[in-house]
Design an enzyme around this catalytic site. Structure first.
Site, PDB file in Angstrom:
ATOM      1  N   GLU A 167       0.882  -1.173   0.000  1.00 33.02           N
ATOM      2  CA  GLU A 167       0.000   0.000   0.000  1.00 33.02           C
ATOM      3  C   GLU A 167       0.912   1.213   0.000  1.00 33.02           C
ATOM      4  O   GLU A 167       1.719   1.379   0.904  1.00 33.02           O
ATOM      5  CB  GLU A 167      -0.864   0.021   1.263  1.00 33.02           C
ATOM      6  CG  GLU A 167      -1.878  -1.096   1.337  1.00 33.02           C
ATOM      7  CD  GLU A 167      -3.011  -0.908   0.353  1.00 33.02           C
ATOM      8  OE1 GLU A 167      -3.247   0.236  -0.088  1.00 33.02           O
ATOM      9  OE2 GLU A 167      -3.639  -1.917   0.003  1.00 33.02           O
TER      10      GLU A 167
ATOM     11  N   CYS B 192      -2.234   8.457   4.133  1.00 27.71           N
ATOM     12  CA  CYS B 192      -2.158   8.231   2.688  1.00 27.71           C
ATOM     13  C   CYS B 192      -3.504   8.542   2.054  1.00 27.71           C
ATOM     14  O   CYS B 192      -3.584   8.854   0.887  1.00 27.71           O
ATOM     15  CB  CYS B 192      -1.695   6.823   2.359  1.00 27.71           C
ATOM     16  SG  CYS B 192      -2.486   5.548   3.319  1.00 27.71           S
TER      17      CYS B 192
END
Lengths: 961, 961
Positions: free
Chosen positions: B717, B751
């Protein structure tokens, strides 16, 4: 015996019993089979002084008792296991007024040596009978050489499949010829003894061969004057009426009197299972009453033709027998034109009553060793315990006679409203296209199928040598490089000429695909799936032709080639439905005021790099998966099979794919391979091939280049070094043909092929002997000739590599067998090498050819360790009847596709999702429920549905009260 | 209005209507909202000459009519939208004998400027009333300055949340103080006019703040002598009885007479939705009769205390009102101690009847602009259309009066056997552990929760500076490198001292993990899952402490830190159940005679490389997934948060994981990073962090080294550059706080954080003004102080990098706002920059800090293109009330997690599986149904169950007949 589980365990235990050579094995199996049952079942224990004797000694006594009890059970159905014993018991039977027909029990004939020996056994048996015959006075009449004045005293029944190990419906004439070669001497001997021979009927697959055998033998100029030749025919087959009608017509036209043993048939369960496994219509009546009705109809037909046909009425059903008796009297059929037959050891009260009524009763008497007799025993036990069985209903359950004796057509109409569903279980993958079912495989026992295949090969041969363009963005494209694709069986025969793509064409194809992707990805999944369904329909109409191309371009045998096309169709049909399933957004984790959707989108431009060994199926599977998920595809077929690759293009084009969605770009790996992988705009690489190439692709694809939009996904299926374990109690009748098939079918050129067989020490000698003889029995030659089991390998380079490995085999182990090979094509010998252990290259390297390493393991634990001892983890198989060993392997034999008691090749879409891990692949499973996920990225969309405190109830259903 | 879908569409249309500035917008929305309905609904069309007028002109007329109709509908409930109009209408009401209380409608207060302006509006309104007052004669009595001889003519109602944009239950005292700062001047003015002020009650989250406000104001030495201060209290809350009891006790103890407006409550749907979304107990009565009963009980309690408490009975329910009337007479409550209130514009026949019966009737009159009035309108419409509504039942459905007037406790017992299920929908993921449900989030409106959090911080502070060893193979290990982990708000405060692993320790950990793996992988999945469930229980008992560590080590605000721990618990609970689900072998593609199982096995040794921004949740998620699937784990926490990482170790150890299964190895990436990735024995790398590191891992892991057993799997990720689109019809009341939260919460260090807001030109000015003022309103300082919205960034390097990006922002665009920052810690200013377009670095590079680029898009298509115009595809959000635009974005705004009408952070396990594609990740989805599959390889086991033609029926069920 009412508990189904127990019955299964008991039958399986009986099945394995003859193999249990030691006390230890016997004890282990008793524990494993009956662990769940409070104690060893009474039927096995009977006769043991169970009370008071415990511990080891008690177990030992019990084990002996059990073995004895089951042997006795078997001997109840077997007339004798030596010729003298047989003769003795036959004499007793004859004294009681029964005639006989003798059938020699045998293991399955897995090689030609065994076929010879089976024929030889008949010769010896006949000699034994010859001596006894003079002591037997004729039945029913004094001082005749014939029973009842018309019937030979000596009567044998013989199974054709046992006379030829390579019997193969696809090779119809070859099968008939080879069986006749061994049958003629036996029949000659029968005639010499003035005896009778009946050709037994076995599985439906061999029915036409058997009928043809009968006709050929009956009409043979040497034998035609001798009338005593019978044929068993089964009426549980739906074709029964027609088969018998045709047989009667033939007899009358040929002016040759015949004899038919009318039976209901012993392969009922088996035929249903085989049909269902192959996707064929169920060939037997699924309602017992229909079989009974057919029996009566057929018997009547024969009786009405008694001038040409003698009837042997073989049934234990009182109603069936009585109806024949009555009808024969009604039609005034002479006594010498019909008789009755029942099985030795079954329903003795019935057979005695029958003798009183009908005079002429013959017992079908199996003869031979206990070991091979077990199969027979189980079939008899099944018959006794089947719910449909007349015997069970009469003797066990005390069914009222009115019902048992009712005319079968009445019973049929009674149950007619409940027809047997053809496919009662539904597939996981279903949609508006209906439930998924596998494409039926070819039934080569049907002449029309054989003719269609031969015809397709002839047609394809007319089309050889054509030139095939690239296909990019909907346009045919040619380049400056044209190469020939050759027939590996005849390297001078050009299958087709193919233009090869260079990097310029690849760049064009990527541009076309990118352009098409903008629209293709937004087409509803259902519509994309429809293209696949359409493609499947097109492939289906061309199935023989598509298979024929593979026979010639890839050297695939008929069945192998047909299965490849069927698998391609399966991929299209399965992935279409899978996509429809996955396209439904999942509504997950609800809370009021919000709706969460989970769904998938395509990754972009997919590169499909395909192998030659399943030139249509694997290409089609990878392409179909990429396409239906919404990706656009650059398809690089193998350079060994570009013409088969072109057939995929034809199918998809005919299905109407928009331009640019699918691009056909054959090319040299050295020229365009890396370019395709490295290109920043390819998002997805689906590859099937060697480990070396696969790892190179994985490594290169992981480097992110400037402007690359996403991390590339590689779906790689690579090599295998697959093992089959042969446990000490393995059923070799099953294991030998399956190992031969797994190791050598299509020349061993399958990533799933068996290249190691790990055999337990205790069974080693017997296994290896039968295996080598089986390998010796197969034929090698061009794949277009269906008699050939094995053909050429794909090309010269493969040939060299395999021959090199055979040299290594010679050094590392000891060659048990290495066949001769025909000249002309790229042939290599079938090779079996023993003395291989895990440190050998032969135990580690993928050969991709018909080279089998035999490894001798001291015990099962070592076999398991060895099985797992390679870099690969693709397929594997275990032949074992130890429940415990199978359970261990379920966990510990760690391969992608593991099989128990069958070979390790031939995975079927949906049933056996295919793919391995370790160095065999990245853990994808083609034809399985997770496969398409790899071609997509998951997304979620969460909508806040609350506005100013107002929460629509609609989206969540009743979320409160 | 019986069709639920239509109601939803209509309410939503009314909600958006005030935003529809142009004919085009209005027409588009009508089309989009009512496309499925045959024609525009009559209620909207009413008054338009629909017949005969077609085409553009017809539409134009129709649109005008619709707008007019809805405005009229709104005006029915709003007393006036200017002060003169309001005064005029109030005068008319008073002439008819009704008193009033005035409430100023407002947009949500999203910044302090708006809070000021809201207070200012009240001052102006009061001034307007002051002038009118003299013209109003008193009601019910002549020549008094008071209505009915006791009640001020001027009466206002005021909403506390509108007086402070940063109202926050966690910052209880701060919220009260700030509201009081603005409330005091208003109340002072009310007193000056001899008026009455009622503090309105809003959402339950603010209830305690509101009560505290009342007490503080009522007991303020400046005001305590003045009795005319009221408080609205809601009895739909289950706490209603208790709240009112406490209030009465307080009044009596403080010897301060009070006034309570008793209402049933207007946030019923909202409170249920919020509770369900947060996992809290439903705070309201879910059975209407319970609310009614509570109303009667509370009214009685107040009436019995009429000496201290004045009652304003505010209900439209005839039974409720009559019961108060009767009871007051029975208890001989003086007239000046109670009155009745109803809503202006609602149920006029009822209010007139009430006036005749009760004399003292006050109308609650909203006042103000149409635009902000729409929220109010919808709430009223909801009330009118709710199935439970008395009004609806009376006027629309003609319910029999007996039922409507029945005593509520009778209705309760009638429906008591059907309690509202607390969680009627079941989760996908359920097992023997029960259905999955998310860990409840912290309800900071509860004092015990606030106290627990503050207490945990104090406790953790006592434990700072300890030393933490590695944990390898079940043993604590120290090395020669010890580093300090610091508090980013006070860089001289050591949180803990951590030994760092070198390659030797990594090698040891791998050996330990390999050893443990041999057993761990064979432990039944259910048992592995049990370890996770146990770990979740442990984390739950330590939840405040675990959060407190994050506040100090990572600089996370209370709520952010608590949510992180709750998410960690969710991962444990969810993956445990997911594994149980996936551990059931799937039986697929049956045919008789064979059983096919499909199941999964672990990959081997997993390396987990975790980030610092969700130091427990993401670590725990990746580790839990790897562990529960049967892999062993090497966990490398972030070097910024190793102590929080150590808490994960503690939890898992306490849960009893066997030695070697989980190894804690903090270490410098430069020392052990590549070593971990490259090591041939690591099979799986789960990484969350930057794109640069992620791509490096992906590339290195793809190189196969000598002796490597399998192709490595990387679950990565990576970054995001997430955009929120603000459409021209966006609800800014929602959008502004959500953008602020998405962009700046936890300093933008997620994020998922919003770093681009793409605003449509037509709404740009208004949005930007409110946004900047909102940014200006937040407080910055140490995270341990709950009043601070924003804290320090993680470390000096992050601080430098963000400041550098702010420099770039200055060059590329124009800074709209850049806040001051406190000294001491690693603070950076909240920064908003406009003039950014896709080619700018600010539009492309991940800043990972509180820097928001504002992009002005000409139309929605451009906004969509811009939204997709980065390398990343992680999260995104759209604020729009165009159904068509939302539908387009569902497809075309291609990010992993997309949100409609809410911010783009805060994904919840199971509800919003999290993860992106393109350069944001490899398409995994943490907390979703496909996540665990990545940690395993699928396998199939096929068993041939046929023996000698015998097919057990058992395995397949009834496969024929």
């Amino acid at each position: 015996m009412s508990h189904e589980d127990f019955k299964v365990q008991l039958f399986r235990f009986i099945d394995v019993l003859p193999c249990l050579a030691t006390e230890q094995m016997l004890n282990d199996h008793i524990q494993e089979y009956f662990a769940q049952h409070e104690k060893v079942p009474a039927v096995l224990r009977f006769g043991a002084k169970s009370a008071g004797i415990g511990g080891y000694l008690g177990m030992k006594v019990l084990a002996k008792t059990i073995r004895k009890n089951i042997e006795n059970m078997a001997l109840q159905f077997i007339i004798g296991n030596t010729i003298p014993q047989t003769v003795r018991n036959l004499s007793k039977l004859r004294q009681r007024g029964f005639a006989f027909t003798l059938d020699i029990l045998g293991e399955a004939t897995v090689n030609e040596k065994e076929a010879d020996s089976y024929a030889e056994n008949y010769m010896r048996l006949l000699e034994g009978l010859e001596q006894a015959r003079s002591n037997w006075s004729a039945l029913g009449t004094d001082n005749s050489t014939l029973d009842w004045g018309h019937s030979p005293k000596i009567n044998i029944s013989i199974k054709p499949s046992a006379l030829y190990s390579q019997i193969n419906p696809a090779d119809f004439q070859g099968s008939v010829e080879h069986i006749l070669d061994r049958l003629r001497p036996v029949y000659r001997k029968v005639i010499e003894l003035n005896g009778f021979m009946c050709i037994d009927t076995e599985m439906r697959a061999y029915k036409e061969i058997t009928i043809e055998l009968y006709r050929r033998l009956r009409s043979d100029s040497e034998f035609k004057a001798y009338p005593h030749l019978g044929l068993a025919m089964q009426v549980c087959l739906k074709s029964g009426d027609r088969d018998i009608g045709l047989m009667l017509d033939w007899a009358r036209q040929a002016r040759l009197p015949i004899s038919i043993r009318l039976v209901k048939g012993a392969y009922w369960d088996y035929e249903i299972a085989v049909a269902r496994q192959n996707g064929w219509p169920i060939p037997v009546h699924t309602n017992k009453a229909e079989t009974d009705a057919s029996f009566e109809r057929c018997a009547e037909k024969i009786l009405r033709n008694h001038d040409y046909c003698h009837l042997a009425c073989a049934s234990h059903n009182v109603r069936s027998v009585c109806s024949v008796l009555e009808l024969a009297r009604l039609l005034e059929v002479p006594d010498d034109r019909y008789e009755f037959q029942v099985l030795y050891g079954m329903a003795e009260p019935f057979r005695n009553a029958l003798l009183k009524m009908a005079d002429r009763v013959r017992l079908y008497c199996p003869q031979g060793e206990l070991l091979p007799g077990m199969a027979y025993l189980i079939r008899r036990l099944m018959e006794n315990t089947s719910n449909e069985s007349f015997l069970r209903q009469t003797y066990v359950e005390g069914c009222e006679p009115e019902r048992l004796l009712r005319a079968p057509h009445l019973s049929i109409s009674e149950t007619a409203e409940k027809p047997a569903p053809e496919r009662p279980e539904r597939s996981e993958s279903q949609s508006e296209f209906g439930a998924f079912s596998n494409e039926p495989l070819a039934d080569f026992s049907l002449p029309e199928v054989r003719d269609a295949f031969a015809g397709a090969i002839a047609e394809v041969k007319k089309k050889l040598g054509r030139t095939y363009p690239l296909f990019i963005g909907g346009n045919e494209v040619t380049t400056d490089t044209l190469v020939d694709s050759m027939n590996p069986a005849r390297p001078d025969e050009v299958i087709g000429r193919v233009w090869l793509a260079g990097t310029r064409q690849v760049e064009e194809a990527i541009t076309a695909a990118q352009d098409a992707f903008q629209r293709w990805r937004d087409i509803p999944a259902h519509k994309r799936a429809t293209y696949l369904i359409r493609a499947a329909e097109i492939a289906r109409t061309r199935i023989f032709e598509l298979a024929a191309w593979q026979v010639l371009e890839a050297g695939k045998q008929w069945r192998q080639a047909y299965n490849d096309v069927a698998e391609a169709i399966d991929f299209l049909e399965y992935y279409a439905r899978e996509m429809v399933r996955l396209a439904h957004p999942r509504y997950i984790g609800h809370a009021p005021g919000e709706v969460n959707e989970y769904f998938y989108q395509p990754k972009g431009i997919g590169v499909v790099i395909a192998p030659w060994n399943f030139p249509l199926a694997i290409s089609c599977g990878m392409c179909a998966a990429a396409l239906v998920t919404g990706n656009c595809v650059l398809y690089k077929p193998s350079n060994q099979t570009p013409v088969v690759g072109y057939t995929l293009l034809q199918i998809l084009q005919e299905a109407g794919l928009p331009p640019g969605v699918f691009n056909y770009i054959p090319g040299a790996g050295s020229v365009i391979g890396d370019f395709l992988i490295d290109h920043p705009q390819t998002s997805l690489i689906a590859f099937t091939g060697s480990m070396e190439v696969g790892l190179r692709i994985i490594e290169r694809a992981a480097r992110t280049s400037e402007g690359q939009p996403s991390v590339k996904k590689v779906i790689a299926e690579m090599g295998g070094k697959n093992a089959i374990i042969i446990d000490d109690d393995a059923d070799l009748d099953e294991a030998i043909p399956q190992v031969i098939d797994s190791a050598f079918a299509y020349q061993g050129q399958k990533c799933s092929a068996c290249s190691r067989v790990i055999v337990l020490d205790t069974i080693y000698a017997r296994f290896v002997e039968r295996l080598v003889d089986a390998a010796r029995s197969v034929r090698i030659g061009p794949a277009e000739v269906p008699a050939n089991f094995m053909g050429p390998v794909i090309d010269e380079s493969a040939q060299k590599s395999i021959l090199h490995h055979i040299e290594i085999a010679r050094k590392e182990g000891s060659i048990l067998y290495s066949s001769n090979v025909p000249g002309g094509g790229y042939y290599v010998p079938i090779t079996i090498v023993e003395g291989i252990t895990p440190e050998h290259r032969l135990a580690q390297e993928e050969v991709f050819g018909p080279v089998l390493a035999v490894m001798r393991a001291m015990d099962f634990d070592q076999a398991k360790v060895w099985a797992n001892s390679t870099r690969f983890a693709l397929t594997g198989s275990v032949f074992s009847r130890h429940p415990k060993h199978l359970e261990q392997c379920r966990k510990e034999f760690r391969v992608g596709s593991l099989y128990f008691n069958r070979g390790c090749t031939g995975a079927i879409v949906e049933k056996q999702p295919f793919g391995g891990f370790k160095m065999s692949g990245v853990g994808s499973k083609a034809g399985g429920p997770d496969y398409l996920l790899q071609f997509m990225d998951p997304r979620t969309v969460t909508e806040n549905t609350m506005r100013r405190g107002f929460v629509p109830v609609r989206s969540e259903g009743k979320w409160i009260e």
